[in-house]
Design a protein around this motif. Structure first.
Motif, mmCIF file in Angstrom:
data_model
loop_
_atom_site.group_PDB
_atom_site.id
_atom_site.type_symbol
_atom_site.label_atom_id
_atom_site.label_comp_id
_atom_site.label_asym_id
_atom_site.label_seq_id
_atom_site.Cartn_x
_atom_site.Cartn_y
_atom_site.Cartn_z
ATOM 1 N N GLY A 330 0.797 -1.222 0.000
ATOM 2 C CA GLY A 330 0.000 0.000 0.000
ATOM 3 C C GLY A 330 0.830 1.272 0.000
ATOM 4 N N LEU A 331 1.889 1.319 0.801
ATOM 5 C CA LEU A 331 2.689 2.544 0.847
ATOM 6 C C LEU A 331 3.412 2.753 -0.474
ATOM 7 N N ASP A 332 3.848 1.653 -1.057
ATOM 8 C CA ASP A 332 4.521 1.735 -2.356
ATOM 9 C C ASP A 332 3.573 2.299 -3.412
ATOM 10 N N ALA A 333 2.338 1.782 -3.418
ATOM 11 C CA ALA A 333 1.347 2.252 -4.380
ATOM 12 C C ALA A 333 1.016 3.725 -4.139
ATOM 13 N N LEU A 334 0.833 4.077 -2.891
ATOM 14 C CA LEU A 334 0.503 5.463 -2.546
ATOM 15 C C LEU A 334 1.635 6.408 -2.935
ATOM 16 N N ALA A 335 2.849 6.030 -2.615
ATOM 17 C CA ALA A 335 3.986 6.896 -2.923
ATOM 18 C C ALA A 335 4.103 7.093 -4.429
ATOM 19 N N GLY A 336 3.880 6.038 -5.166
ATOM 20 C CA GLY A 336 3.949 6.135 -6.614
ATOM 21 C C GLY A 336 2.903 7.089 -7.167
ATOM 22 N N GLU A 337 1.680 6.952 -6.662
ATOM 23 C CA GLU A 337 0.597 7.790 -7.166
ATOM 24 C C GLU A 337 0.767 9.237 -6.740
ATOM 25 N N VAL A 338 1.211 9.472 -5.506
ATOM 26 C CA VAL A 338 1.446 10.845 -5.039
ATOM 27 C C VAL A 338 2.574 11.472 -5.855
ATOM 28 N N SER A 339 3.565 10.681 -6.226
ATOM 29 C CA SER A 339 4.646 11.190 -7.067
ATOM 30 C C SER A 339 4.118 11.614 -8.430
ATOM 31 N N ARG A 340 3.202 10.816 -8.980
ATOM 32 C CA ARG A 340 2.616 11.161 -10.278
ATOM 33 C C ARG A 340 1.844 12.467 -10.166
ATOM 34 N N ILE A 341 1.107 12.622 -9.055
ATOM 35 C CA ILE A 341 0.338 13.851 -8.841
ATOM 36 C C ILE A 341 1.267 15.040 -8.732
ATOM 37 N N ALA A 342 2.372 14.862 -8.001
ATOM 38 C CA ALA A 342 3.336 15.959 -7.850
ATOM 39 C C ALA A 342 3.932 16.337 -9.196
ATOM 40 N N ALA A 343 4.012 15.350 -10.096
ATOM 41 C CA ALA A 343 4.581 15.612 -11.423
ATOM 42 C C ALA A 343 3.529 16.134 -12.402
ATOM 43 N N GLY A 344 2.293 16.291 -11.952
ATOM 44 C CA GLY A 344 1.286 16.909 -12.807
ATOM 45 C C GLY A 344 0.181 15.988 -13.287
ATOM 46 N N HIS A 345 0.275 14.686 -13.015
ATOM 47 C CA HIS A 345 -0.767 13.749 -13.463
ATOM 48 C C HIS A 345 -1.753 13.523 -12.322
ATOM 49 N N VAL A 346 -2.727 14.419 -12.193
ATOM 50 C CA VAL A 346 -3.588 14.382 -11.022
ATOM 51 C C VAL A 346 -4.802 13.476 -11.181
ATOM 52 N N ASP A 347 -4.852 12.707 -12.267
ATOM 53 C CA ASP A 347 -5.982 11.809 -12.474
ATOM 54 C C ASP A 347 -6.039 10.707 -11.424
ATOM 55 N N GLY A 348 -4.943 10.514 -10.708
ATOM 56 C CA GLY A 348 -4.895 9.426 -9.736
ATOM 57 C C GLY A 348 -5.430 9.775 -8.361
ATOM 58 N N ILE A 349 -6.039 10.946 -8.191
ATOM 59 C CA ILE A 349 -6.515 11.379 -6.865
ATOM 60 C C ILE A 349 -7.487 10.371 -6.259
ATOM 61 N N ALA A 350 -8.417 9.896 -7.078
ATOM 62 C CA ALA A 350 -9.429 8.970 -6.559
ATOM 63 C C ALA A 350 -8.760 7.696 -6.052
ATOM 64 N N LEU A 351 -7.753 7.263 -6.774
ATOM 65 C CA LEU A 351 -7.018 6.065 -6.372
ATOM 66 C C LEU A 351 -6.287 6.297 -5.053
ATOM 67 N N VAL A 352 -5.718 7.481 -4.916
ATOM 68 C CA VAL A 352 -5.035 7.814 -3.663
ATOM 69 C C VAL A 352 -6.017 7.741 -2.507
ATOM 70 N N ARG A 353 -7.191 8.343 -2.696
ATOM 71 C CA ARG A 353 -8.189 8.336 -1.602
ATOM 72 C C ARG A 353 -8.621 6.906 -1.283
ATOM 73 N N ARG A 354 -8.791 6.107 -2.312
ATOM 74 C CA ARG A 354 -9.188 4.703 -2.098
ATOM 75 C C ARG A 354 -8.145 3.962 -1.283
ATOM 76 N N TRP A 355 -6.879 4.118 -1.665
ATOM 77 C CA TRP A 355 -5.815 3.403 -0.983
ATOM 78 C C TRP A 355 -5.576 3.926 0.427
ATOM 79 N N LEU A 356 -5.747 5.233 0.628
ATOM 80 C CA LEU A 356 -5.625 5.778 1.978
ATOM 81 C C LEU A 356 -6.608 5.069 2.907
#
Lengths: 397, 85
Positions: A330-356
């Motif tokens: 889970g932390l690996d997945a979250l870190a990856g998605e948060v990194s994508r968001i920081a880089a400008g790909h914010v489509d993963g927000i819903a996934l972040v909330r789900r995994w949180l």
């Protein structure tokens, strides 16, 4: 700057003579019950981050040890695995004898004849030197080098390291106070907590309570870092306003955007909402934050909170002990998605909330919950920046 | 006295037998690991819960009793080992 003297941090003299001149001798009362009552009345809570009442934990260990007829294991936790925090290292190198005194007090109260202080490598020499300066006493204090890794500082991991050389959290039940990895009731106290114990044993609970607030008495060590002119470790009365804590660190070096409270697995707040608040559990409660292990990290307006969060999240993911699925994956997945968001790909927000939601509270220790807490607070505090990132911009100036 | 399901996440390796046996109470996360956080087991599902506990090859699922009339450590140890309440 605190309300009362003497403070936890000396004036650069760490030797035994200077220690005795500064604090006076430690006379541990033979009446254990009376001393424990004094600690109870002081309202001292743990300074390792969890803020559990110290007297209650000691009493539980003492009671369980007496009930099973075994000597408890007493451990001073100076691992300080959190890279952003320096207060335990500072305390151990500056006031090692206070930590040793506190370990002796804790051992006496718990019914043990020995205590082990697990020390961060950078404070190891100072602690060993201080132990060597001491004459033999009724409580034998020894020093052990701490293990590496972020989760090595967790209480059960430290106990496991001291008992059998493996520094992974063991999970509860059973609680350490009932049966730790060494097979006996185990008391783990942060080294700063021990230092406070040493002062309470000398000066009493009223002295201790003359700093701090009525509900959260005493002083604590804070590490102020980031965009301040004089970063470092200082002692403050609990409840000091955040703006004053930052001013004691020389004030901001740039316009602050946000503050990170507690540690890297702590909670973000915007500078605007946080600076007027008291630095206490009650004061920070409305932010969903606690003082924790005392980190106040100042993020300037020129930095990107999402990128900083992604960096910390990647670190926390890398530090999973790898024992529990929700944390390791889970932390690996979250870190990856948060990194994508920081880089400008914010489509993963819903996934972040789900995994949180999926990761929170699941695992043998609170490491995954800490990462969840950090990321959740970032989503709230840097909400506007999410929109900016979606548009290919960033609010960092 | 209430009975709760608990997972030992260190022992668990996510093979999901428990979730198959007790879908009413156990879901899985996106990585296959059981989500049971503090799930209270209603009386009608106690039998199925015991079966699920016994079915775990890693002994990673357990039932914990709490509340009035509950005896402490020895009882929990029996529960852990047998899956019986």
């Amino acid at each position: 700057m605190i309300a009362r003297k003497p403070g936890l941090l000396g004036d650069g003299q760490a030797g035994l003579a200077a220690h005795l001149a500064r604090y006076g001798p430690l006379r541990c009362s033979a009446d254990r019950a009376a001393l424990l009552r004094e600690v109870d009345r002081s309202g001292l809570t743990g300074r390792g981050g969890a803020a559990f009442p110290a007297a209650r934990k000691i009493a539980a260990v003492a009671r369980n040890a007496a009930a099973c007829g075994r000597e408890p294991l007493v451990i001073g936790n100076g691992t300080e695995a959190e890279p952003a925090i320096d207060k335990d290292k500072t305390l151990m190198t500056g006031s090692p004898h206070l930590v040793i005194d506190g370990a002796q007090v804790a051992a006496v109260l718990a019914g043990a004849a020995a205590a082990v202080i697990v020390a961060h490598p950078r404070a190891l020499d100072a602690m060993r030197h201080a132990v060597a300066e001491r004459a033999p006493a009724s409580v034998r204090v020894s020093v052990q080098r701490a293990a590496d890794g972020f989760v090595a500082g967790e209480a059960t991991a430290t106990a496991s390291w001291a008992a059998r050389g493996t520094s992974k959290p063991t999970g509860t039940p059973p609680r350490l106070s009932g049966r730790g990895p060494a097979g006996v009731p185990t008391l783990v106290h942060n080294v700063e907590t021990l230092a406070h114990l040493a002062l309470i044993a000398r000066y009493g609970q009223a002295w201790f309570r003359s700093a701090g607030t009525a509900e959260e008495p005493g002083s604590m060590l804070v590490t102020v870092s980031g965009a301040v002119r004089a970063p470092g470790v200082r002692e403050i009365g609990i409840g000091t306003p955040v703006w004053r804590v930052i001013r004691q660190a020389g004030g901001p070096s740039e316009r602050p955007r946000a503050l990170l409270f507690g540690g890297w697995s702590g909670v973000w707040a915007s500078a605007a909402e946080a600076t007027e608040l008291p630095l206490s559990a009650a004061g920070l409660a409305r932010l969903g934050a606690v003082p924790g292990a005392g980190l106040v990290e100042v993020l300037p307006a020129s930095a990107c909170g999402l990128r900083e969060t992604a960096r910390i999240a990647r670190y926390l993911a890398s530090q999973s002990a790898g024992q529990c699925g929700p944390c390791a994956f889970g932390l690996d997945a979250l870190a990856g998605e948060v990194s994508r968001i920081a880089a400008g790909h914010v489509d993963g927000i819903a996934l972040v909330r789900r995994w949180l939601g999926q990761v929170d509270g699941r695992g043998a220790c609170s490491h995954p919950s800490g990462a969840v807490r950090l990321i959740r607070s970032a989503m709230r505090v840097f909400d506007d920046d999410l929109a900016e990132h979606a548009a290919g911009r960033c609010e960092a100036v | 006295m209430t009975v709760e399901l608990r997972v030992d996440y260190i022992a668990c390796d996510g093979r999901g037998i428990c979730a198959e046996m007790l879908p009413e109470l156990i879901a899985t996360d996106d990585w296959g690991f059981p989500v049971v956080a503090g799930q209270t087991v209603p009386a009608r599902l106690l039998g199925d819960a015991r079966v699920a506990v016994r079915a775990c090859p890693l002994l990673a699922l357990r039932l914990e009793a709490s509340g009035p009339g509950h005896h402490q450590a020895r009882h929990r140890l029996r529960v852990l080992r047998s899956g019986r309440v």
